[in-house]
Design an enzyme around this catalytic site. Structure first.
Site, mmCIF file in Angstrom:
data_model
loop_
_atom_site.group_PDB
_atom_site.id
_atom_site.type_symbol
_atom_site.label_atom_id
_atom_site.label_comp_id
_atom_site.label_asym_id
_atom_site.label_seq_id
_atom_site.Cartn_x
_atom_site.Cartn_y
_atom_site.Cartn_z
ATOM 1 N N LYS A 67 66.966 46.118 51.728
ATOM 2 C CA LYS A 67 66.602 45.112 52.733
ATOM 3 C C LYS A 67 67.632 44.004 52.763
ATOM 4 C CE LYS A 67 63.416 43.480 55.520
ATOM 5 N NZ LYS A 67 64.550 43.250 56.448
ATOM 6 N N LYS A 91 67.183 38.341 44.864
ATOM 7 C CA LYS A 91 66.209 37.537 45.613
ATOM 8 C C LYS A 91 64.878 38.280 45.724
ATOM 9 C CE LYS A 91 68.154 35.671 49.268
ATOM 10 N NZ LYS A 91 68.621 35.390 50.661
ATOM 11 N N ASP A 96 59.234 39.089 43.988
ATOM 12 C CA ASP A 96 58.394 40.284 43.862
ATOM 13 C C ASP A 96 58.217 41.076 45.142
ATOM 14 O OD1 ASP A 96 57.501 41.008 41.365
ATOM 15 O OD2 ASP A 96 56.160 39.284 41.233
ATOM 16 N N LYS A 103 73.090 44.220 52.807
ATOM 17 C CA LYS A 103 73.573 43.265 53.813
ATOM 18 C C LYS A 103 74.515 43.988 54.751
ATOM 19 C CE LYS A 103 73.098 38.725 54.148
ATOM 20 N NZ LYS A 103 71.890 38.109 53.650
ATOM 21 N N SER A 359 59.672 38.865 56.157
ATOM 22 C CA SER A 359 60.134 40.180 56.626
ATOM 23 C C SER A 359 59.294 41.294 55.993
ATOM 24 C CB SER A 359 61.602 40.406 56.251
ATOM 25 O OG SER A 359 62.460 39.848 57.213
HETATM 26 N N1 GLU Z 1 69.130 37.258 56.058
HETATM 27 C C1 GLU Z 1 68.026 36.733 55.322
HETATM 28 C C2 GLU Z 1 68.405 36.509 53.873
HETATM 29 O O1 GLU Z 1 69.553 36.335 53.549
HETATM 30 C C3 GLU Z 1 66.759 37.560 55.518
HETATM 31 C C4 GLU Z 1 66.829 38.976 55.083
HETATM 32 C C5 GLU Z 1 65.605 39.802 55.473
HETATM 33 O O2 GLU Z 1 64.671 39.256 56.057
HETATM 34 O O3 GLU Z 1 65.631 40.997 55.189
HETATM 35 O O4 GLU Z 1 67.567 36.402 53.005
#
Ligand code: GLU
Length: 468
Positions: A67, A91, A96, A103, A359
């Site tokens: 993700k 992250k 969790d 990315k 998300s």
């Molecule tokens: N681009 C955001 C981040 O750096 C969100 C990533 C997402 O929602 O998958 O955390």
């Protein structure tokens, strides 16, 4: 200056030092599992052809899907995408979420292209990902990042669904979509709202505030925000609503300041009309914009791009608390200076996790094919109404309409999303703070956050029996 991936790995190594994990396991966690770099030709309306460079990096497959957002930026490079993908892995572990990190990037300046061109570029990007199996609800799920928004996510989901006809879970192939296209209420504000929850939590710990000469609580704290994009705008808005005073806002073309406080919504409206935040009535302009970072304030929120806090300006930063809205705003050299100076840095890898957290809720909504609250809202309201009737008959008094509305309110999607986000940010803050209290040698919240992530990811590998 080193690369983003190198910086993230330095933070990782500092956090891993003193742990007793085998080096092989740490190396497995750190490595980028898959890097897909591609280039495609693109014809401009004047007939010229150009080559567009693009990437998708899947950093860790210890949980699936992977993700992370997609950024459109002119200076992005492979090391940056790798670093940002790695950051996503840590992250997700800290808050969790059952995802590995990823990315994506397209090396363009979106301001140089028309909306029609951006749509063609985005759709082509999805074609390329799909060809190599780099997108899908159970494979890799993109989202917005710097330079992209709901609009791009709508093109992505439409392209994905067109190319995978009949796929039941196609909506879950990307998050951050517009609500009518399968998005979830609250996703747009989520990163900024999460930053506010993180800051409120940090400021609520009395000893962490008094040791830095601050009073506990967010009330009246003077805040400087760098970046009035989606993240910075919402962080400023919610921090102001939570009692903070936004004394300066910095953007690419300059900054504005007012010690009595700025309203980010009014500043955004002024920018929409005039094209710039400068010359905002009742505020003074500050140039160069970087000077705003060094203004006298209590809290600094860098919410634009990476590497803005460096060895050069770190000694001059006056804020006592730094809340990282952007990914990677602080270089390791600046970090060492902040550590020495005793600043409280609430690190990106935790602080801006609100976006990916919501998300996750959007992905769950898409997979379950039902809106949060749809099944239980009315049931809850009926229960609450029964409770109110019982209360009224016991006390012999009727509640006012306002009190009744407060008490009889079944949770809708927005309520559920916001409360899930709030809970996530509160629990994770105390998890990383406790990790720091347990192991003071870590030195700061960033190292504690990375150690928390390393512990969780290591556990999932050890559970798999990969390492003895
Ligand atoms: N681009 C955001 C981040 O750096 C969100 C990533 C997402 O929602 O998958 O955390």
């Amino acid at each position: 200056m080193g690369s983003m991936f190198e910086f993230v790995n330095r933070y990782f190594d500092r956090a891993a030092a003193g742990s007793d994990y085998p080096q092989g396991l740490l190396d497995v966690i750190k490595a980028c599992n898959a890097v897909y770099r591609f280039a495609f030709p693109f014809r401009r309306p004047d007939g010229t052809l150009e080559i567009i460079n693009a990437w998708r990096v899947e950093h860790s497959h210890h949980k699936m899907p992977t993700k992370g957002g997609i950024r459109y930026a002119p200076f992005v490079d492979e090391e940056e995408v790798k670093g940002l993908a790695a950051l996503m892995t840590y992250k997700c572990a800290i808050v969790d979420l059952p995802f590995g990190g990823a990315k994506g990037a397209v090396q363009i300046d979106p301001k140089r292209y028309s909306i029609e061109e951006l749509e063609r570029i985005t759709r082509r990007y999805v074609h390329e990902l799909l060809k190599k199996n780099f997108i899908g609800p159970g494979i890799d799920v993109p989202a917005p990042d710097y330079g992209t928004s709901e609009r791009e996510m709508a093109w992505i989901v439409d392209t994905y669904q067109a190319l995978t006809p009949g796929s039941l879970d196609g909506l879950a192939s990307v998050t951050g979509k517009p609500v009518p296209e399968g998005g979830v209420r609250g996703r747009r504000e989520a990163t900024g709202r999460g930053l506010f929850f993180a800051l409120r939590e940090a400021c609520s710990v009395a000893e962490d505030m008094t040791s830095r000469g601050l009073t506990p609580g967010l009330d009246g704290k003077r805040i400087v925000v760098q970046g009035l994009g989606n993240v910075g705008f919402h962080a400023a808005k919610f921090c102001r609503e939570g009692g903070g005073l936004i004394v300066a806002i910095a953007e690419q073309d300059g900054a504005i300041a007012n010690e009595r406080g700025l309203d980010p919504e009014a500043v955004a409206a002024h920018r929409r009309e005039s094209g710039s935040i400068l010359h905002f009535p009742d505020a003074r302009d500050i140039t160069p914009t970087a000077a705003a970072l060094e203004l006298d304030c209590d809290i600094l929120i860098p919410a634009a791009l990476e590497n803005v806090l460096t060895a050069d300006n770190a000694p001059r930063i006056k804020a006592k608390v730094i809340l990282e809205g952007a990914n990677g705003p602080t270089t390791p050299e600046a970090e060492a200076i902040f550590r020495e100076r005793g600043l409280l840095v609430v690190p990106d890898v935790y602080a801006n996790a609100g976006g990916v957290t919501v998300s996750y809720f959007e992905w769950l909504k898409n997979l379950s094919h039902v809106r949060f609250g749809r099944l239980e809202k009315r049931l809850e309201e009926n229960d609450e109404a029964r409770f109110v009737r019982a209360l009224e008959s016991l006390t012999g008094k009727a509640l006012s309409d306002d009190d009744r509305r407060l008490l009889v309110h079944g949770a809708d999607e927005q309520d559920i999303v916001n409360s899930g986000l709030e809970e996530t940010m509160i629990v994770a803050y105390h998890a990383i703070r406790d990790a720091l209290l347990r192991t003071p040698a870590l030195g700061n919240l960033r190292a504690a956050a990375f150690r928390t992530a390393i512990d969780k990811i290591a556990r999932s590998y050890l559970d798999l029996g990969v390492f003895p």
